[in-house]
Design a protein around this motif. Structure first.
Motif, PDB file in Angstrom:
ATOM      1  N   LEU A  95      -1.114  -0.036   5.712  1.00  0.00           N
ATOM      2  CA  LEU A  95      -0.031   0.503   6.521  1.00  0.00           C
ATOM      3  C   LEU A  95       1.117  -0.493   6.653  1.00  0.00           C
ATOM      4  CD1 LEU A  95       0.939   2.862   8.237  1.00  0.00           C
ATOM      5  CD2 LEU A  95      -0.203   1.830  10.186  1.00  0.00           C
ATOM      6  N   VAL A  96       0.789  -1.763   6.843  1.00  0.00           N
ATOM      7  CA  VAL A  96       1.834  -2.792   6.938  1.00  0.00           C
ATOM      8  C   VAL A  96       2.550  -2.917   5.598  1.00  0.00           C
ATOM      9  CG1 VAL A  96       2.250  -5.258   7.274  1.00  0.00           C
ATOM     10  CG2 VAL A  96       0.728  -4.049   8.820  1.00  0.00           C
ATOM     11  N   LEU A  97       1.801  -2.866   4.497  1.00  0.00           N
ATOM     12  CA  LEU A  97       2.438  -2.881   3.178  1.00  0.00           C
ATOM     13  C   LEU A  97       3.407  -1.708   3.035  1.00  0.00           C
ATOM     14  CD1 LEU A  97      -0.197  -3.731   0.405  1.00  0.00           C
ATOM     15  CD2 LEU A  97       1.815  -5.029   1.046  1.00  0.00           C
ATOM     16  N   LYS A  98       2.953  -0.533   3.429  1.00  0.00           N
ATOM     17  CA  LYS A  98       3.770   0.672   3.279  1.00  0.00           C
ATOM     18  C   LYS A  98       5.024   0.594   4.137  1.00  0.00           C
ATOM     19  CE  LYS A  98       3.507   5.689   3.564  1.00  0.00           C
ATOM     20  NZ  LYS A  98       2.648   6.828   3.895  1.00  0.00           N
ATOM     21  N   ASP A  99       4.888   0.124   5.384  1.00  0.00           N
ATOM     22  CA  ASP A  99       6.029   0.100   6.294  1.00  0.00           C
ATOM     23  C   ASP A  99       7.007  -1.027   6.017  1.00  0.00           C
ATOM     24  OD1 ASP A  99       5.159   2.330   7.596  1.00  0.00           O
ATOM     25  OD2 ASP A  99       4.430   1.295   9.372  1.00  0.00           O
ATOM     26  N   GLY A 103       7.933  -1.700  -2.048  1.00  0.00           N
ATOM     27  CA  GLY A 103       7.801  -1.926  -3.490  1.00  0.00           C
ATOM     28  C   GLY A 103       6.403  -2.368  -3.857  1.00  0.00           C
ATOM     29  N   SER A 104       5.868  -3.314  -3.099  1.00  0.00           N
ATOM     30  CA  SER A 104       4.505  -3.780  -3.336  1.00  0.00           C
ATOM     31  C   SER A 104       3.511  -2.651  -3.081  1.00  0.00           C
ATOM     32  CB  SER A 104       4.172  -4.959  -2.420  1.00  0.00           C
ATOM     33  OG  SER A 104       5.034  -6.028  -2.678  1.00  0.00           O
ATOM     34  N   TYR A 105       3.770  -1.863  -2.049  1.00  0.00           N
ATOM     35  CA  TYR A 105       2.866  -0.765  -1.722  1.00  0.00           C
ATOM     36  C   TYR A 105       2.815   0.268  -2.844  1.00  0.00           C
ATOM     37  CZ  TYR A 105       0.842   3.306   0.499  1.00  0.00           C
ATOM     38  OH  TYR A 105       0.041   4.389   0.776  1.00  0.00           O
ATOM     39  N   GLU A 117      -9.586  -3.334  -3.337  1.00  0.00           N
ATOM     40  CA  GLU A 117     -10.472  -4.203  -2.561  1.00  0.00           C
ATOM     41  C   GLU A 117     -10.310  -5.663  -2.971  1.00  0.00           C
ATOM     42  OE1 GLU A 117     -14.352  -2.502  -3.026  1.00  0.00           O
ATOM     43  OE2 GLU A 117     -13.826  -0.727  -1.845  1.00  0.00           O
ATOM     44  N   GLU A 118     -10.066  -5.895  -4.254  1.00  0.00           N
ATOM     45  CA  GLU A 118      -9.831  -7.264  -4.726  1.00  0.00           C
ATOM     46  C   GLU A 118      -8.556  -7.836  -4.106  1.00  0.00           C
ATOM     47  OE1 GLU A 118      -8.880  -9.636  -8.892  1.00  0.00           O
ATOM     48  OE2 GLU A 118      -9.755  -7.634  -8.990  1.00  0.00           O
ATOM     49  N   VAL A 119      -7.491  -7.020  -4.050  1.00  0.00           N
ATOM     50  CA  VAL A 119      -6.240  -7.457  -3.422  1.00  0.00           C
ATOM     51  C   VAL A 119      -6.466  -7.706  -1.937  1.00  0.00           C
ATOM     52  CG1 VAL A 119      -3.886  -6.746  -2.814  1.00  0.00           C
ATOM     53  CG2 VAL A 119      -4.756  -6.318  -5.111  1.00  0.00           C
ATOM     54  N   TYR A 120      -7.237  -6.843  -1.290  1.00  0.00           N
ATOM     55  CA  TYR A 120      -7.509  -7.004   0.138  1.00  0.00           C
ATOM     56  C   TYR A 120      -8.300  -8.285   0.402  1.00  0.00           C
ATOM     57  CZ  TYR A 120      -9.214  -6.171   4.846  1.00  0.00           C
ATOM     58  OH  TYR A 120      -9.516  -6.305   6.171  1.00  0.00           O
ATOM     59  N   ALA A 130       4.588 -12.987  -0.536  1.00  0.00           N
ATOM     60  CA  ALA A 130       4.995 -13.253  -1.923  1.00  0.00           C
ATOM     61  C   ALA A 130       3.768 -13.421  -2.823  1.00  0.00           C
ATOM     62  CB  ALA A 130       5.877 -14.493  -1.984  1.00  0.00           C
ATOM     63  N   MET A 131       2.759 -14.106  -2.309  1.00  0.00           N
ATOM     64  CA  MET A 131       1.543 -14.309  -3.099  1.00  0.00           C
ATOM     65  C   MET A 131       0.763 -13.000  -3.253  1.00  0.00           C
ATOM     66  SD  MET A 131       1.906 -17.373  -3.976  1.00  0.00           S
ATOM     67  CE  MET A 131       0.367 -17.637  -4.804  1.00  0.00           C
ATOM     68  N   ILE A 132       0.790 -12.172  -2.226  1.00  0.00           N
ATOM     69  CA  ILE A 132       0.110 -10.871  -2.320  1.00  0.00           C
ATOM     70  C   ILE A 132       0.800 -10.000  -3.363  1.00  0.00           C
ATOM     71  CG2 ILE A 132      -0.403  -8.752  -1.052  1.00  0.00           C
ATOM     72  CD1 ILE A 132      -0.806 -10.547   1.434  1.00  0.00           C
ATOM     73  N   ARG A 133       2.123 -10.039  -3.389  1.00  0.00           N
ATOM     74  CA  ARG A 133       2.861  -9.280  -4.409  1.00  0.00           C
ATOM     75  C   ARG A 133       2.449  -9.723  -5.806  1.00  0.00           C
ATOM     76  NH1 ARG A 133       8.177 -10.353  -1.210  1.00  0.00           N
ATOM     77  NH2 ARG A 133       8.134  -8.623   0.236  1.00  0.00           N
ATOM     78  N   LYS A 134       2.371 -11.036  -6.001  1.00  0.00           N
ATOM     79  CA  LYS A 134       1.958 -11.548  -7.322  1.00  0.00           C
ATOM     80  C   LYS A 134       0.548 -11.102  -7.662  1.00  0.00           C
ATOM     81  CE  LYS A 134       4.949 -15.593  -7.327  1.00  0.00           C
ATOM     82  NZ  LYS A 134       5.013 -17.064  -7.303  1.00  0.00           N
TER      83      LYS A 134
END
Length: 142
Positions: A95-99, A103-105, A117-120, A130-134
């Motif tokens: 939800l935080v990604l979406k809001d 773009g990342s979402y 799940e791997e990203v989580y 920035a690291m989560i986007r990568k």
């Protein structure tokens, strides 16, 4: 008669153009004056010192509550004011990604469930957006 009438139209048109030009010019002059005023205010404020009570108020840790415009998980609207911090559930993470990071979402939602799940899991160890986007891009390429 037609010749005089045509000249009068041209003169009126030129006057309107001059008036519009002056309005545009005066607008930019006002903006420049306003910038000087702001610089003056910044100069005055730079000499101020905070007392101990005000300094202590600024050191308070930020709240870890999720501050979103949307109340439910399915009824979300963009523009929520939230940072990614460790400890969110996977639903709240999405939800935080979406809001806040649409773009990342958009890339994230195309991933399969194991990749999500791997990203989580990666987010739980490193909550830097920035690291989560990568990581999302890296997982998406595999």
């Amino acid at each position: 008669m037609y010749f005089i009438w045509n000249i009068q139209r041209k003169i009126k048109a030129m006057l309107w153009i001059v008036v519009l030009f002056l309005l545009l010019l005066s607008n930019s002059v006002y903006s420049q004056e306003n910038a000087d005023y702001l610089k003056l205010l910044e100069g005055e404020a730079s000499d101020l010192n905070l007392d101990d009570q005000t300094k202590d108020g600024q050191k308070k840790t930020p709240s870890r509550d999720i501050k979103l415009f949307s109340q439910g998980l399915n009824d979300s609207k963009g523009g929520g004011i939230t940072e990614l911090f460790p400890g969110l559930s996977q639903q709240h993470f999405e939800l935080v990604l979406k809001d806040n990071y649409i773009g990342s979402y958009l890339f994230y939602k195309r991933l399969s469930q194991p990749k999500k799940e791997e990203v989580y899991r990666y987010y739980q160890s490193n909550s830097d957006p920035a690291m989560i986007r990568k990581k999302i891009i890296q997982v998406g390429k595999n």
